[in-house]
Design an enzyme around this catalytic site. Structure first.
Site, short mmCIF file in Angstrom:
data_model
loop_
_atom_site.label_atom_id
_atom_site.label_comp_id
_atom_site.label_asym_id
_atom_site.label_seq_id
_atom_site.Cartn_x
_atom_site.Cartn_y
_atom_site.Cartn_z
CG ASP A 25 -14.73 -19.51 -26.57
OD1 ASP A 25 -14.81 -19.62 -27.81
OD2 ASP A 25 -14.74 -20.49 -25.80
CG HIS A 42 -15.73 -14.75 -36.04
ND1 HIS A 42 -15.22 -15.13 -34.81
CD2 HIS A 42 -15.78 -15.88 -36.80
CE1 HIS A 42 -14.98 -16.43 -34.83
NE2 HIS A 42 -15.31 -16.91 -36.02
CD GLU A 72 -2.83 -23.78 -30.10
OE1 GLU A 72 -1.66 -24.07 -29.78
OE2 GLU A 72 -3.35 -22.67 -29.83
CG ASN A 73 -8.04 -19.96 -33.20
OD1 ASN A 73 -8.02 -18.85 -32.66
ND2 ASN A 73 -8.59 -21.01 -32.60
#
Length: 249
Positions: A25, A42, A72-73
């Site tokens: 994260d 990223h 959920e992303n």
């Protein structure tokens, strides 16, 4: 490669966790601090993953499960989702040779039906190339959600009961574990000993809820792209100060 052999490290630490789970994260915040777009973070996170994987392999870790993309992303901005979905293609193209050289075996958990064809093809190619390796298992949680995993397991178990393949009395914790996505992992290493979350957030976010029942947790404010070898060693040192009771006194 990083100047610290597993043998010498084991003299420092009381024990190495056999299965480490990491919630990677903070990529977006890392990029924002540098006035860059989120996707820049990223991309930097891939370098951190490569270094952490090789370090874990040198230390004797058996399984490293990394939370690459949750169910959920998908609600994130479409351009970011598209970039993340392309990351496995870039990561495997760049790093599979060195991972293969270090005897790393690539596997995954998650629902593959929604993954883009290029992403799935790159993943399957990496899995196939490393399938005979016997070292650390780098286990990608990609389009993974813990509740969905358990729900799916319950459905399969219920169907097997309806089909008279199982009796309700046969259902045990071990049997349920055999219906989870981690059933492909070596039996002794299915459940994480240590779960690490970077970026200072203090939650699991639907990551391995069944398997983490007795895991130790390590939360660090370090953002994922900055989580390199030294930070992993720090997390393992902290783990070694814990007394794991598994529900006992």
């Amino acid at each position: 490669m990083f100047g610290l052999k597993a043998k010498s490290t084991k003299k420092v630490f009381g024990g190495i966790p056999k299965h480490i789970g990491i919630i990677m994260d903070g990529n977006g915040r890392w990029a924002k601090k540098r006035l860059k777009p989120r996707v820049f973070g990223h991309k930097a996170g891939m370098d951190a993953l490569q270094e952490v994987t090789i370090t874990a392999s040198e230390l004797g870790v058996k399984v490293l499960t990394v939370y690459a993309f949750s169910t959920e992303n998908w609600s994130r901005p479409q351009d970011e989702v598209s970039f993340i979905m392309n990351l496995p293609v870039t990561f495997f193209d760049k790093y599979v040779p060195v991972l293969h050289e270090n005897n790393v075996k690539i596997q995954m958990i998650g629902e593959t039906s929604r993954l883009p064809e290029d992403t799935l093809a790159a993943l399957n190619a990496a899995i196939d190339k490393t399938k005979r390796n016997t070292g650390l298992i780098l286990n990608f949680a990609l389009n993974y959600g813990g509740r969905a995993e358990i729900t799916s397991a319950v459905r399969f178990i219920a169907q097997d009961v309806l089909d008279a393949k199982l009796n309700p009395g046969d259902i045990t914790e071990d049997l349920i574990a055999n219906y989870l996505m981690t059933d492909h992992l070596p039996y002794l290493y299915r459940d994480p000993d240590l779960i690490i979350r970077t970026s200072g957030e203090l939650r699991l976010s639907n990551f391995l809820p069944w398997q983490s029942a007795y895991s130790e947790f390590y939360f660090t404010p370090v953002l994922w792209p900055d989580f390199k070898k030294a930070e992993l060693l720090k997390a393992i040192a902290d783990y070694n100060h814990r007394q794991r009771r598994f529900g006992k006194v």
